[in-house]
Design a protein around this motif. Sequence first.
Motif, short mmCIF file in Angstrom:
data_model
loop_
_atom_site.label_atom_id
_atom_site.label_comp_id
_atom_site.label_asym_id
_atom_site.label_seq_id
_atom_site.Cartn_x
_atom_site.Cartn_y
_atom_site.Cartn_z
N ALA A 743 6.81 -8.97 -2.06
CA ALA A 743 7.71 -9.25 -3.18
C ALA A 743 7.40 -8.33 -4.37
O ALA A 743 8.31 -7.82 -5.03
CB ALA A 743 7.59 -10.71 -3.60
N ASP A 744 6.12 -8.11 -4.64
CA ASP A 744 5.73 -7.22 -5.76
C ASP A 744 6.14 -5.78 -5.47
O ASP A 744 6.63 -5.08 -6.36
CB ASP A 744 4.22 -7.30 -5.99
CG ASP A 744 3.78 -8.70 -6.41
OD1 ASP A 744 4.60 -9.42 -7.02
OD2 ASP A 744 2.63 -9.08 -6.11
N LEU A 745 5.96 -5.35 -4.24
CA LEU A 745 6.34 -3.98 -3.89
C LEU A 745 7.85 -3.80 -4.00
O LEU A 745 8.33 -2.75 -4.44
CB LEU A 745 5.87 -3.67 -2.46
CG LEU A 745 4.34 -3.66 -2.24
CD1 LEU A 745 4.04 -3.42 -0.78
CD2 LEU A 745 3.67 -2.61 -3.12
N ALA A 746 8.62 -4.81 -3.56
CA ALA A 746 10.07 -4.72 -3.66
C ALA A 746 10.52 -4.65 -5.12
O ALA A 746 11.45 -3.91 -5.46
CB ALA A 746 10.71 -5.90 -2.95
N LEU A 747 9.88 -5.41 -5.99
CA LEU A 747 10.22 -5.39 -7.41
C LEU A 747 10.01 -4.01 -8.00
O LEU A 747 10.86 -3.49 -8.73
CB LEU A 747 9.38 -6.43 -8.15
CG LEU A 747 9.56 -6.50 -9.67
CD1 LEU A 747 10.99 -6.92 -10.01
CD2 LEU A 747 8.55 -7.47 -10.30
N LEU A 748 8.89 -3.39 -7.69
CA LEU A 748 8.61 -2.06 -8.22
C LEU A 748 9.56 -1.02 -7.64
O LEU A 748 10.01 -0.11 -8.35
CB LEU A 748 7.16 -1.67 -7.91
CG LEU A 748 6.09 -2.46 -8.69
CD1 LEU A 748 4.71 -2.11 -8.17
CD2 LEU A 748 6.19 -2.16 -10.19
N ALA A 749 9.87 -1.15 -6.36
CA ALA A 749 10.78 -0.18 -5.73
C ALA A 749 12.16 -0.24 -6.36
O ALA A 749 12.84 0.79 -6.50
CB ALA A 749 10.86 -0.44 -4.23
#
Length: 777
Positions: A743-749
Motif C-alpha cells: 500500500a505504501d509503495l502504491a501511494l508513492l508510485a
Amino acid sequence: MIAHRLPLPAPFDWPRHLLRCAAFFIGLMGLLLGSAAVANPPLALTQAHFSPRPGAPEQAVELPDTWAQRGLPNRGAGIYRIVFELPVVPQQVWALRIDRLADQHEIRLNGALLSGRIDPEAGKPPLSRATPTWIPVAPQMLRSGHNELQISVRYSTRAGLSPVWIGPAGPLWDDSLLEQRLEFLLPVMLNCGGSALGLFMVLLWWRRRSEVLIGTFGLVWLLISLRSTAYFTIYSAQQGIVFDAFMYISQILSALLLGMASLILADRARHWWRRLLIGLAVPLMLLGIPAAALGEVDTLRTFTYPLVLGAVIPPLVMVAISARRLQSRARLLMLTALLTLVVTAAHDYLGWRGELSVMSRYWMPLMLPLVFSVFAWTLMQRMVNALEQVEQLNSDLELRVAERTRALEQANLTKTRFLAAASHDLRQPVVAIGILIDLLREHIQVPAQRRMIDRVNDAVASMEALLKGLLDLSRLEAGTVQPRFESIELQTLFDAIAAHVNEAAHQKGLKLRLRPTRLAVRSDRVLLEQIVRNLVSNAVRYTERGGVLVAARQRGDRVVLQVWDSGHGIAADQQERIFDEFVQGAGRRNAEGNLGLGLGLAIVRRAVQLLGHRLSLRSQPGRGSCFALGMDAAQARPGALRAAPSAARPLQDWRLALVDDDDQVRAALAARLAAWGAEVESHASLTGFRQWLARHPRGRSGVDFLITDQRLIGATGLEVIEALHSYAGPVPALVITGDTAPADLALLANSGVTVLHKPFRAEVLLAAIMQVRRAAP
C-alpha cells in the motif's frame, strides 16, 4: 467468500407428478386425435371370401381376420374377395380405408387395378407388415348394384386383414389420419424423446465413468428407442438383409443390456446370472447374420425370443425384491413398471406369433418410454440423493475453507506488517552505515586500514542486497512497477553487468565471459538489467569452478539471451521450486558463507511475467545450468552518451533541505551532502521544517533542493513536499524511504515524486539528485 449451508430439497411428491404426467399424456392424445367427427358414416365391409392362391377353394371369413387363429401359417400370400352393393354411383370421390393391410398388396375394384402390385412368380415374401392405408376411389370405378373388391396380400409376419371401409373420401381420410397418428406418429415421438434421454445418460456416464448403472440403462434406452423409431420410419420390403439383421441383433442386445442393468440396479452386478446372459445373448446375435442372409430371421425369432424373455425375467425379479428398500409409493411404482414391462413383452410376442387379433397394436413402442421413465427417475433420484450429500459436504467444506482463508489472510496481513516494519527499521541503520563508510574510505589511505574498511563495505553491500531484494519483490507484488519499453542495446547491458559482477567472479577464480553482441531488444531497461544481473550473480554465486558465459543470439524476430554456468546443476524436481520466494540454491552456500534470502529468482520470474518475456531453464546435476530469456528483437540505435565522472564536489554552492526523523541517518546524509559541497539545512520533523520556512518571505524558500524521508513522526514526506510547494513554489524534491508494504509503495508510485529506496550507496544518491534536478523546469 462466506458459504451458507444449502437447504435440502423437499421430498418428491409422486401422486402430484404422476397426475401431471397423465394430464400431459391425455393432452398429447387429444392433439393427435384432433377432430374425428364423422357425418354420413361409410360402409363397413366385414364379410369376405378367402383363398390362399388363385383358383383355390374359397372360405368365408369375417373381418378382422387373423390367419394364425384359423390354423394357417402366420406368413405367406392370400386373396380376399369382398362383394358389396351400391344403390347408385356416387358423384364425389370415394376412398377405401383399411387399418391393417400388408404393404405388399394388390387391390382391384371391379377388375380394375386400384393400388399396389404383387408378382405372382415371387417366392418367399419379403419384409412386410400391416399398416393403415387410405386409397382414393374415382366414381367411374364404382357400379350401381353389384361391386367386387379383390385384395391380394403377402405377409412376412402377422398375416391377416382388418375390416374394409368404403365411402366418401373426406371422413375416411380423417379416420385414416387418426389411425396413422396412433400407429406411427405417437410411437415415434415417444421414442425420439427416449433416444434423447438415453443419449444424455450415456454422455453422463462417459464423463463420469463410475456411473455404470446410468450408462448401461441409458444405452438400453437409446438402443431400443432407435430400433423402434427405425421400425416405424424406414421399415420396408426394400431394406433387405442388413436391416432385418439389425432389427434382430438390436433386439437381443437390448434384452442383454436390460438384464445387466437390472442386475446392477439390484446391487448384484457380479451375480453369476450376468455370465449366463452374456453366454446366451452372444451366440444368438451371431446366429442373426446367417438367418438374415437365408431369410429365416422370423423362424429364428420364434425360438430365441422366449429364451431371451426367460433370461431377462430373473434380473427383473431381483429388482423387484431390492425395491423393498424404497419408500412405499416409489416401491409400488417400480413394481408396477416391472410388471408392465413383462406383460408388454408377452403381449407383443403373442401378437407377433399371431395368437392375438391382427387389430391389436404392439405395446412395446408405447409402453417402453413410460416404463423406462420410471426406471430413469429411480436412477436420477439416487443420483440426486448423492448430489445432495455432496452439496452438503461442499457446503461444510466451504465454511471450513472460508474460516481457514480468513485465518490465513489475517496471518498474511500480520506477516506483511511485520516485514514492512522490520524492513524499514533495518534499512535506517544500513543507510547510515553505508554513507559513513563511503565518507570514511575517502579519508583513510593506510593500506591495512583500507583493507579493513573494504571488508566492512562488502558486508554492508551484502546486507543492502538482501534488503533490496525484499523491496524489489514487494514492489513487483504491489503492482507499482510499470514497464517502460524501449530499444536496448545488449552490449551496454553486458558492460554494466561486467562492472558489477567481475570482482565477485575474480575472487572465486571463475572466468566470466560476456560475448560481444550488436543485438538490441525491446524491453524495460531497469527491469531487464535487474533480471540479467540476478541471473549472472546467481550463476557466479553457485559455481565453484569453471566459469559463466553470457551470450545472445537471434532466432527469427526473437532474441534469446542465455546465461550458462558450470555449477552443481539443479535436479529436475527442484527446477520449478527454485523460482519460489525464500528458496535458496539447494542448500549450497555462496562465497560469503551464507545462503542469502532466496529472492533473486523469485524477482526474476515476476519481472519476466510483467515484461511478457519468456524464461526457460535447462540443467543437469553435476554439469551446470542454462537460463534462457526470450525477448522481441529491436533495431539497434546509438546508445546514450555516458556521463562524465562527477567532480569531487558535485553539489558545490547548492542549498539543500534535509528532513529525516532518524538522527543517525540524518547526520550521515548531512555529512555526505556537505562533503559534496552542499550547504545543508537539516530538520527532524515537519513542524521544525515549517518553522524554518516561516523565517523566509512567502514565495522564497532559500533552498535549491529538498530531500525528505517518507515515514516521519506524525507526518509523511509527501506532506513535507506539499508544505514546501504551498509556501515557496515548485522546488525539486526527492523522497527516500525504507517502506516495503504494497500500500505504501502504491501511494508513492501514484504521487509522481521521484523515490529512492533504502538502502542505497552514495553514488546512487548522487545520481538520483542529479536526475531530479535535470528534470526540474
